[in-house]
Design a protein around this motif. Structure first.
Motif, PDB file in Angstrom:
ATOM      1  N   VAL A 162      78.451  25.044  75.065  1.00 47.76           N
ATOM      2  CA  VAL A 162      77.180  25.701  75.670  1.00 47.76           C
ATOM      3  C   VAL A 162      76.745  24.472  76.578  1.00 47.76           C
ATOM      4  O   VAL A 162      76.267  23.518  76.100  1.00 47.76           O
ATOM      5  N   LEU A 163      76.938  24.825  77.865  1.00 47.78           N
ATOM      6  CA  LEU A 163      76.435  24.019  78.680  1.00 47.78           C
ATOM      7  C   LEU A 163      74.902  24.035  79.189  1.00 47.78           C
ATOM      8  O   LEU A 163      74.705  25.138  79.611  1.00 47.78           O
ATOM      9  N   SER A 164      74.282  23.060  78.612  1.00 47.10           N
ATOM     10  CA  SER A 164      72.793  23.036  78.837  1.00 47.10           C
ATOM     11  C   SER A 164      72.135  21.709  79.484  1.00 47.10           C
ATOM     12  O   SER A 164      72.548  20.851  79.584  1.00 47.10           O
ATOM     13  N   PRO A 165      71.272  22.316  80.717  1.00 51.62           N
ATOM     14  CA  PRO A 165      70.583  21.101  81.210  1.00 51.62           C
ATOM     15  C   PRO A 165      69.666  20.385  80.614  1.00 51.62           C
ATOM     16  O   PRO A 165      69.285  20.787  79.554  1.00 51.62           O
ATOM     17  N   PRO A 166      69.605  19.260  80.965  1.00 55.96           N
ATOM     18  CA  PRO A 166      68.537  18.026  80.346  1.00 55.96           C
ATOM     19  C   PRO A 166      67.445  18.853  80.216  1.00 55.96           C
ATOM     20  O   PRO A 166      66.754  19.580  81.266  1.00 55.96           O
ATOM     21  N   PRO A 176      71.488  27.931  80.318  1.00 55.31           N
ATOM     22  CA  PRO A 176      72.680  27.462  79.527  1.00 55.31           C
ATOM     23  C   PRO A 176      73.725  28.591  79.826  1.00 55.31           C
ATOM     24  O   PRO A 176      73.704  29.726  79.919  1.00 55.31           O
ATOM     25  N   ARG A 177      74.976  27.786  79.921  1.00 60.78           N
ATOM     26  CA  ARG A 177      76.239  28.877  79.998  1.00 60.78           C
ATOM     27  C   ARG A 177      77.365  28.336  79.249  1.00 60.78           C
ATOM     28  O   ARG A 177      77.391  27.083  78.791  1.00 60.78           O
ATOM     29  N   LEU A 178      78.315  29.335  78.772  1.00 59.08           N
ATOM     30  CA  LEU A 178      79.367  29.104  77.910  1.00 59.08           C
ATOM     31  C   LEU A 178      80.369  28.436  79.113  1.00 59.08           C
ATOM     32  O   LEU A 178      80.602  28.806  80.184  1.00 59.08           O
ATOM     33  N   ARG A 179      81.026  27.385  78.705  1.00 55.04           N
ATOM     34  CA  ARG A 179      82.245  26.544  79.413  1.00 55.04           C
ATOM     35  C   ARG A 179      83.158  26.322  78.324  1.00 55.04           C
ATOM     36  O   ARG A 179      83.054  25.952  77.205  1.00 55.04           O
ATOM     37  N   PRO A 213      76.474  38.687  70.090  1.00 54.00           N
ATOM     38  CA  PRO A 213      75.006  38.219  70.365  1.00 54.00           C
ATOM     39  C   PRO A 213      74.925  36.813  70.436  1.00 54.00           C
ATOM     40  O   PRO A 213      73.841  36.328  71.175  1.00 54.00           O
ATOM     41  N   ILE A 214      75.591  36.086  69.808  1.00 55.99           N
ATOM     42  CA  ILE A 214      75.149  34.759  69.550  1.00 55.99           C
ATOM     43  C   ILE A 214      76.452  33.593  69.553  1.00 55.99           C
ATOM     44  O   ILE A 214      77.385  34.037  68.891  1.00 55.99           O
ATOM     45  N   VAL A 215      76.594  32.438  70.166  1.00 67.02           N
ATOM     46  CA  VAL A 215      77.634  31.516  69.873  1.00 67.02           C
ATOM     47  C   VAL A 215      77.168  30.102  69.391  1.00 67.02           C
ATOM     48  O   VAL A 215      76.259  29.633  69.918  1.00 67.02           O
ATOM     49  N   CYS A 216      77.837  29.774  68.091  1.00 68.93           N
ATOM     50  CA  CYS A 216      77.278  28.607  67.842  1.00 68.93           C
ATOM     51  C   CYS A 216      78.469  27.622  67.995  1.00 68.93           C
ATOM     52  O   CYS A 216      79.499  27.756  67.552  1.00 68.93           O
ATOM     53  N   ALA A 217      78.112  26.479  68.839  1.00 68.84           N
ATOM     54  CA  ALA A 217      79.055  25.729  69.382  1.00 68.84           C
ATOM     55  C   ALA A 217      78.695  24.327  68.683  1.00 68.84           C
ATOM     56  O   ALA A 217      77.648  23.861  68.762  1.00 68.84           O
ATOM     57  N   ALA A 218      79.726  23.697  68.220  1.00 73.60           N
ATOM     58  CA  ALA A 218      79.623  22.304  67.491  1.00 73.60           C
ATOM     59  C   ALA A 218      78.845  21.461  67.980  1.00 73.60           C
ATOM     60  O   ALA A 218      77.864  20.894  67.651  1.00 73.60           O
ATOM     61  N   HIS A 219      79.402  21.096  69.003  1.00 76.47           N
ATOM     62  CA  HIS A 219      78.789  19.647  69.737  1.00 76.47           C
ATOM     63  C   HIS A 219      77.702  19.848  70.963  1.00 76.47           C
ATOM     64  O   HIS A 219      77.464  19.112  71.775  1.00 76.47           O
ATOM     65  N   SER A 220      77.166  21.297  71.067  1.00 80.73           N
ATOM     66  CA  SER A 220      76.168  21.559  71.996  1.00 80.73           C
ATOM     67  C   SER A 220      75.078  22.393  71.574  1.00 80.73           C
ATOM     68  O   SER A 220      73.925  21.484  71.198  1.00 80.73           O
ATOM     69  N   ALA A 221      75.242  23.334  71.414  1.00 86.42           N
ATOM     70  CA  ALA A 221      73.774  24.309  70.922  1.00 86.42           C
ATOM     71  C   ALA A 221      74.265  25.549  70.491  1.00 86.42           C
ATOM     72  O   ALA A 221      75.514  26.231  70.420  1.00 86.42           O
ATOM     73  N   ILE A 222      73.367  26.409  70.190  1.00 87.74           N
ATOM     74  CA  ILE A 222      73.388  27.825  69.716  1.00 87.74           C
ATOM     75  C   ILE A 222      73.013  28.524  71.187  1.00 87.74           C
ATOM     76  O   ILE A 222      72.116  28.164  71.391  1.00 87.74           O
ATOM     77  N   ARG A 223      73.688  29.391  71.183  1.00 88.94           N
ATOM     78  CA  ARG A 223      73.702  30.260  72.553  1.00 88.94           C
ATOM     79  C   ARG A 223      73.273  31.623  72.175  1.00 88.94           C
ATOM     80  O   ARG A 223      74.271  32.345  71.724  1.00 88.94           O
ATOM     81  N   ARG A 224      72.179  32.307  72.416  1.00 84.27           N
ATOM     82  CA  ARG A 224      71.909  33.586  72.573  1.00 84.27           C
ATOM     83  C   ARG A 224      71.937  34.433  73.561  1.00 84.27           C
ATOM     84  O   ARG A 224      71.758  33.935  74.891  1.00 84.27           O
ATOM     85  N   LEU A 225      72.761  35.485  73.526  1.00 85.95           N
ATOM     86  CA  LEU A 225      73.491  36.218  74.765  1.00 85.95           C
ATOM     87  C   LEU A 225      72.588  37.574  75.104  1.00 85.95           C
ATOM     88  O   LEU A 225      72.130  38.203  74.360  1.00 85.95           O
ATOM     89  N   GLU A 226      72.785  37.718  76.143  1.00 83.31           N
ATOM     90  CA  GLU A 226      72.445  39.106  76.707  1.00 83.31           C
ATOM     91  C   GLU A 226      73.402  39.957  76.234  1.00 83.31           C
ATOM     92  O   GLU A 226      74.515  39.665  75.730  1.00 83.31           O
ATOM     93  N   PRO A 227      73.040  41.684  76.324  1.00 86.67           N
ATOM     94  CA  PRO A 227      74.155  42.323  75.743  1.00 86.67           C
ATOM     95  C   PRO A 227      75.511  42.419  75.930  1.00 86.67           C
ATOM     96  O   PRO A 227      76.526  42.363  75.348  1.00 86.67           O
ATOM     97  N   ASP A 228      75.867  41.954  77.648  1.00 87.35           N
ATOM     98  CA  ASP A 228      77.202  41.910  78.110  1.00 87.35           C
ATOM     99  C   ASP A 228      77.298  40.282  78.106  1.00 87.35           C
ATOM    100  O   ASP A 228      78.161  40.331  79.009  1.00 87.35           O
ATOM    101  N   GLY A 229      76.472  39.464  77.664  1.00 91.55           N
ATOM    102  CA  GLY A 229      76.663  37.879  78.079  1.00 91.55           C
ATOM    103  C   GLY A 229      77.996  37.400  77.767  1.00 91.55           C
ATOM    104  O   GLY A 229      78.415  36.540  78.352  1.00 91.55           O
ATOM    105  N   TRP A 230      78.230  37.599  76.476  1.00 91.90           N
ATOM    106  CA  TRP A 230      79.730  36.932  76.189  1.00 91.90           C
ATOM    107  C   TRP A 230      80.839  37.453  77.212  1.00 91.90           C
ATOM    108  O   TRP A 230      81.434  36.283  77.603  1.00 91.90           O
ATOM    109  N   ARG A 231      81.314  38.600  77.568  1.00 91.38           N
ATOM    110  CA  ARG A 231      82.156  38.638  78.437  1.00 91.38           C
ATOM    111  C   ARG A 231      81.652  38.350  79.739  1.00 91.38           C
ATOM    112  O   ARG A 231      82.757  37.682  80.647  1.00 91.38           O
ATOM    113  N   ALA A 232      80.623  38.360  80.336  1.00 96.92           N
ATOM    114  CA  ALA A 232      80.103  37.800  81.679  1.00 96.92           C
ATOM    115  C   ALA A 232      80.218  36.157  81.777  1.00 96.92           C
ATOM    116  O   ALA A 232      80.941  35.724  82.487  1.00 96.92           O
ATOM    117  N   GLU A 233      80.055  35.786  80.771  1.00 95.08           N
ATOM    118  CA  GLU A 233      80.084  34.205  80.622  1.00 95.08           C
ATOM    119  C   GLU A 233      81.404  33.690  80.234  1.00 95.08           C
ATOM    120  O   GLU A 233      81.632  32.557  81.016  1.00 95.08           O
TER     121      GLU A 233
END
Length: 253
Positions: A162-166, A176-179, A213-233
């Protein structure tokens, strides 16, 4: 501890590079249809987090297994086993090689036969076209991605971040965006077709796990997504690594 669903909890922990830079780590607890639990990854929980996990799982007696899904995440496996000595410990082949003194259960989590034991609770995916264990042990691109079927939540180590800005720049930078892992180019197998296989895997996963709906990434963050957010990101993340994939195709044409 953060409860993200009736049957999904994520625990965030510390992992410091050279003892200084804290890039974080995590484990997740998921509930099975029969009410018992699986632990995803290992971390030496302490204090309130440890108490919460024990409370949820009848002091660990309701945990069916600990699944270690990233071949290079080995630091806390021994501590996890010491905390839950009667719980089957499952890892990758590299876990067994690096920590032979631990009582690993038969099978490796990257194998479909082992994954089938948990098919009532979890979906699994491993990226194609990359080395699961790279010769360069600094390249941690591949892992076993896990999706909790009841909640749709994805637990992932390194493969997706999960790429998050400072915090100071959040008002002016994109949200934030998935990368995909920044070292992808170094993990692609040195042969023609590997880049295409990776891209096909990413597109397939974007569709197959649509609605996450949600991605839990080890070294970054928990990302809550919009309904079609997973596919789009996911597709946006694939577009972001297109130059690396194109360079690989050119080199192995």
């Amino acid at each position: 501890m953060t409860q993200l669903h009736d049957g999904f909890w994520n625990f965030r922990g510390d992992f410091r590079i050279a003892g200084v830079v804290n890039v974080g780590t995590h484990l997740s607890l998921v509930q099975r249809p029969d009410g018992r639990f699986l632990v995803l990854d290992s971390y030496n929980l302490e204090g309130a987090d440890r108490a919460a996990l024990l409370s949820l799982t009848d002091n660990g007696r309701a945990v069916n297994a600990i699944l270690n899904v990233h071949p290079f995440h080995t630091l806390h496996c021994a501590a996890m086993h010491a905390s839950f000595p009667g719980v089957p410990l499952i890892g990758t082949a590299r876990h067994r090689q690096r920590l032979p003194e631990l009582p690993w259960a038969d099978g490796a989590i990257e194998d479909t036969v082992t994954q089938a034991q948990f098919a009532d609770t979890l979906d699994f995916s491993i990226p194609a076209g990359v080395d699961f264990v790279c010769p360069d042990d600094k390249v941690h691109v591949a892992s076993v991605l896990v999706r909790h079927r009841a909640s749709g939540i994805v637990h992932v180590d390194d493969t997706i971040n999960v790429l998050s800005p400072p915090s100071l720049l959040k008002p002016v930078l994109p949200e934030p965006r998935l990368r995909f892992h920044p070292m992808l180019a170094r993990a692609l197998q040195q042969r023609g077709g590997a880049a295409d296989e990776y891209a096909a895997w990413a597109r397939d996963l974007a569709d197959r796990w649509a609605g996450t709906p949600i991605v839990c990434a080890a070294h970054s963050a928990i990302r809550r997504l919009e309904p079609d957010g997973w596919r789009a990101e996911m597709l946006d993340a694939l577009d972001h690594v297109r130059p690396a994939l194109d360079r690989h195709r050119y080199a192995h044409n």
